[in-house]
Design a protein around this motif. Sequence first.
Motif, PDB file in Angstrom:
ATOM      1  N   ALA A   9       0.195  15.542   3.915  1.00 48.02           N
ATOM      2  CA  ALA A   9      -1.033  14.686   4.338  1.00 48.02           C
ATOM      3  C   ALA A   9      -1.633  15.686   5.446  1.00 48.02           C
ATOM      4  O   ALA A   9      -2.830  15.872   5.603  1.00 48.02           O
ATOM      5  CB  ALA A   9      -0.749  13.231   4.731  1.00 48.02           C
ATOM      6  N   LEU A  10      -1.062  15.938   6.443  1.00 45.49           N
ATOM      7  CA  LEU A  10      -1.490  16.953   7.500  1.00 45.49           C
ATOM      8  C   LEU A  10      -2.050  18.231   7.040  1.00 45.49           C
ATOM      9  O   LEU A  10      -3.253  18.486   7.287  1.00 45.49           O
ATOM     10  CB  LEU A  10      -0.454  17.173   8.578  1.00 45.49           C
ATOM     11  N   LEU A  11      -1.270  18.911   5.868  1.00 45.46           N
ATOM     12  CA  LEU A  11      -2.065  19.958   5.320  1.00 45.46           C
ATOM     13  C   LEU A  11      -3.249  19.796   4.567  1.00 45.46           C
ATOM     14  O   LEU A  11      -4.081  20.528   4.562  1.00 45.46           O
ATOM     15  CB  LEU A  11      -1.064  20.644   4.056  1.00 45.46           C
ATOM     16  N   PHE A  12      -3.223  18.585   3.960  1.00 43.29           N
ATOM     17  CA  PHE A  12      -4.515  18.198   3.357  1.00 43.29           C
ATOM     18  C   PHE A  12      -5.780  18.103   4.065  1.00 43.29           C
ATOM     19  O   PHE A  12      -6.898  18.518   3.873  1.00 43.29           O
ATOM     20  CB  PHE A  12      -4.447  17.105   2.368  1.00 43.29           C
ATOM     21  N   ILE A  13      -5.614  17.634   5.228  1.00 43.05           N
ATOM     22  CA  ILE A  13      -6.431  17.074   6.299  1.00 43.05           C
ATOM     23  C   ILE A  13      -6.731  18.479   6.936  1.00 43.05           C
ATOM     24  O   ILE A  13      -8.081  18.770   7.119  1.00 43.05           O
ATOM     25  CB  ILE A  13      -5.803  16.038   7.389  1.00 43.05           C
ATOM     26  N   GLY A  14      -5.973  19.395   7.229  1.00 44.26           N
ATOM     27  CA  GLY A  14      -6.372  20.672   7.615  1.00 44.26           C
ATOM     28  C   GLY A  14      -7.211  21.185   6.828  1.00 44.26           C
ATOM     29  O   GLY A  14      -8.182  22.069   7.098  1.00 44.26           O
ATOM     30  N   LEU A  15      -6.730  21.497   5.380  1.00 44.37           N
ATOM     31  CA  LEU A  15      -7.463  21.895   4.337  1.00 44.37           C
ATOM     32  C   LEU A  15      -9.022  21.366   4.430  1.00 44.37           C
ATOM     33  O   LEU A  15      -9.991  22.358   4.239  1.00 44.37           O
ATOM     34  CB  LEU A  15      -6.794  21.890   3.117  1.00 44.37           C
ATOM     35  N   ALA A  16      -9.186  19.986   4.327  1.00 42.00           N
ATOM     36  CA  ALA A  16     -10.563  19.300   4.310  1.00 42.00           C
ATOM     37  C   ALA A  16     -11.368  19.854   5.537  1.00 42.00           C
ATOM     38  O   ALA A  16     -12.395  20.114   5.374  1.00 42.00           O
ATOM     39  CB  ALA A  16     -10.443  18.028   4.308  1.00 42.00           C
ATOM     40  N   ILE A  17     -10.845  19.804   6.719  1.00 50.67           N
ATOM     41  CA  ILE A  17     -11.542  20.183   7.957  1.00 50.67           C
ATOM     42  C   ILE A  17     -11.814  21.411   7.860  1.00 50.67           C
ATOM     43  O   ILE A  17     -12.996  21.832   8.290  1.00 50.67           O
ATOM     44  CB  ILE A  17     -10.683  19.621   9.240  1.00 50.67           C
ATOM     45  N   GLY A  18     -10.996  22.287   7.643  1.00 50.94           N
ATOM     46  CA  GLY A  18     -11.152  23.905   7.447  1.00 50.94           C
ATOM     47  C   GLY A  18     -12.443  24.074   6.558  1.00 50.94           C
ATOM     48  O   GLY A  18     -13.239  24.888   6.813  1.00 50.94           O
ATOM     49  N   ALA A  19     -12.315  23.587   5.428  1.00 52.87           N
ATOM     50  CA  ALA A  19     -13.314  23.856   4.406  1.00 52.87           C
ATOM     51  C   ALA A  19     -14.748  23.221   4.764  1.00 52.87           C
ATOM     52  O   ALA A  19     -15.844  24.032   4.683  1.00 52.87           O
ATOM     53  CB  ALA A  19     -12.888  23.373   2.934  1.00 52.87           C
ATOM     54  N   TYR A  20     -14.752  22.121   5.353  1.00 49.95           N
ATOM     55  CA  TYR A  20     -16.034  21.600   6.305  1.00 49.95           C
ATOM     56  C   TYR A  20     -16.584  22.749   6.963  1.00 49.95           C
ATOM     57  O   TYR A  20     -17.760  22.817   7.252  1.00 49.95           O
ATOM     58  CB  TYR A  20     -15.858  20.153   6.710  1.00 49.95           C
ATOM     59  N   ASN A  21     -15.847  22.941   8.122  1.00 50.30           N
ATOM     60  CA  ASN A  21     -16.144  23.736   8.835  1.00 50.30           C
ATOM     61  C   ASN A  21     -16.817  25.202   8.498  1.00 50.30           C
ATOM     62  O   ASN A  21     -17.794  25.764   9.000  1.00 50.30           O
ATOM     63  CB  ASN A  21     -15.160  24.230  10.016  1.00 50.30           C
ATOM     64  N   GLU A  22     -16.025  25.840   7.260  1.00 48.27           N
ATOM     65  CA  GLU A  22     -16.519  26.972   7.068  1.00 48.27           C
ATOM     66  C   GLU A  22     -17.863  26.996   6.153  1.00 48.27           C
ATOM     67  O   GLU A  22     -18.684  27.554   6.472  1.00 48.27           O
ATOM     68  CB  GLU A  22     -15.448  27.407   5.901  1.00 48.27           C
ATOM     69  N   GLN A  23     -17.848  25.747   5.540  1.00 46.50           N
ATOM     70  CA  GLN A  23     -19.334  25.394   4.977  1.00 46.50           C
ATOM     71  C   GLN A  23     -20.408  25.354   5.787  1.00 46.50           C
ATOM     72  O   GLN A  23     -21.578  25.574   5.802  1.00 46.50           O
ATOM     73  CB  GLN A  23     -19.277  24.282   4.048  1.00 46.50           C
ATOM     74  N   ARG A  24     -20.139  24.479   7.065  1.00 45.34           N
ATOM     75  CA  ARG A  24     -21.107  24.479   7.925  1.00 45.34           C
ATOM     76  C   ARG A  24     -21.403  25.974   8.562  1.00 45.34           C
ATOM     77  O   ARG A  24     -22.590  26.194   9.092  1.00 45.34           O
ATOM     78  CB  ARG A  24     -20.587  23.502   9.129  1.00 45.34           C
ATOM     79  N   HIS A  25     -20.648  26.540   8.983  1.00 43.00           N
ATOM     80  CA  HIS A  25     -20.721  27.805   9.560  1.00 43.00           C
ATOM     81  C   HIS A  25     -21.759  28.764   8.490  1.00 43.00           C
ATOM     82  O   HIS A  25     -22.497  29.405   8.881  1.00 43.00           O
ATOM     83  CB  HIS A  25     -19.507  28.827   9.636  1.00 43.00           C
ATOM     84  N   LEU A  26     -21.253  28.701   7.315  1.00 40.75           N
ATOM     85  CA  LEU A  26     -22.232  29.301   6.177  1.00 40.75           C
ATOM     86  C   LEU A  26     -23.573  29.237   6.182  1.00 40.75           C
ATOM     87  O   LEU A  26     -24.318  30.008   6.059  1.00 40.75           O
ATOM     88  CB  LEU A  26     -21.392  29.587   4.928  1.00 40.75           C
ATOM     89  N   LYS A  27     -23.687  27.897   6.217  1.00 38.78           N
ATOM     90  CA  LYS A  27     -24.961  27.247   6.346  1.00 38.78           C
ATOM     91  C   LYS A  27     -25.754  27.687   7.579  1.00 38.78           C
ATOM     92  O   LYS A  27     -26.984  28.103   7.499  1.00 38.78           O
ATOM     93  CB  LYS A  27     -25.088  25.609   6.275  1.00 38.78           C
ATOM     94  N   SER A  28     -24.966  27.574   8.840  1.00 35.30           N
ATOM     95  CA  SER A  28     -25.900  28.052   9.895  1.00 35.30           C
ATOM     96  C   SER A  28     -26.259  29.859   9.843  1.00 35.30           C
ATOM     97  O   SER A  28     -27.154  29.976  10.090  1.00 35.30           O
ATOM     98  CB  SER A  28     -24.758  27.984  11.100  1.00 35.30           C
ATOM     99  N   LEU A  29     -25.232  30.379   9.222  1.00 37.84           N
ATOM    100  CA  LEU A  29     -25.458  31.845   9.044  1.00 37.84           C
ATOM    101  C   LEU A  29     -26.633  32.040   8.158  1.00 37.84           C
ATOM    102  O   LEU A  29     -27.506  32.707   8.527  1.00 37.84           O
ATOM    103  CB  LEU A  29     -24.236  32.707   8.280  1.00 37.84           C
TER     104      LEU A  29
END
Length: 150
Positions: A9-29
């Motif tokens: 569960a912790l790995l899944f949460i980490g994956l989801a949060i990491g993917a969300y942050n990466e997409q947010r950063h790409l949009k900002s770029l």
Amino acid sequence: MEQLFGVGALLFIGLAIGAYNEQRHLKSLRERERATLSVKLNNLKKIDIPNGDIVEQRLAVGGTVVSIDYFKLIVAGIKSLFGGRLRGIESLVSRARREAVLRMKEDAIDYNLIVNVRIETSSISSDIGRRSVGSIEVLAYGTAIKTLEG
């Protein structure tokens, strides 16, 4: 069994949060790159601009340090056992390069050209406790030029 479920569960949460942050950063770029389209880049040492047309020139610099998240670190460790491309690491390095170049362009937003653009990368890692934390530093720099036309 419950501990295994908790780790999963912790790995899944980490994956989801990491993917969300990466997409947010790409949009900002993408948004910031559109805002700096007026600043042109050139990696040539010399360009053909008459000296009378150059109003001002200075060093433009942009840098960033990006660290890998634990989920990507685990996946890269497993994948490195079998060989092949480490796409998670590639995306991390690509985002770091784009961020450094963008910060350099934002540093010279009032200029219309940056020549002799160079990008330097260095790996930063240290042992924190018994875990190795990897980071990459990217530095982009060049000579910002303001011409009469700008």
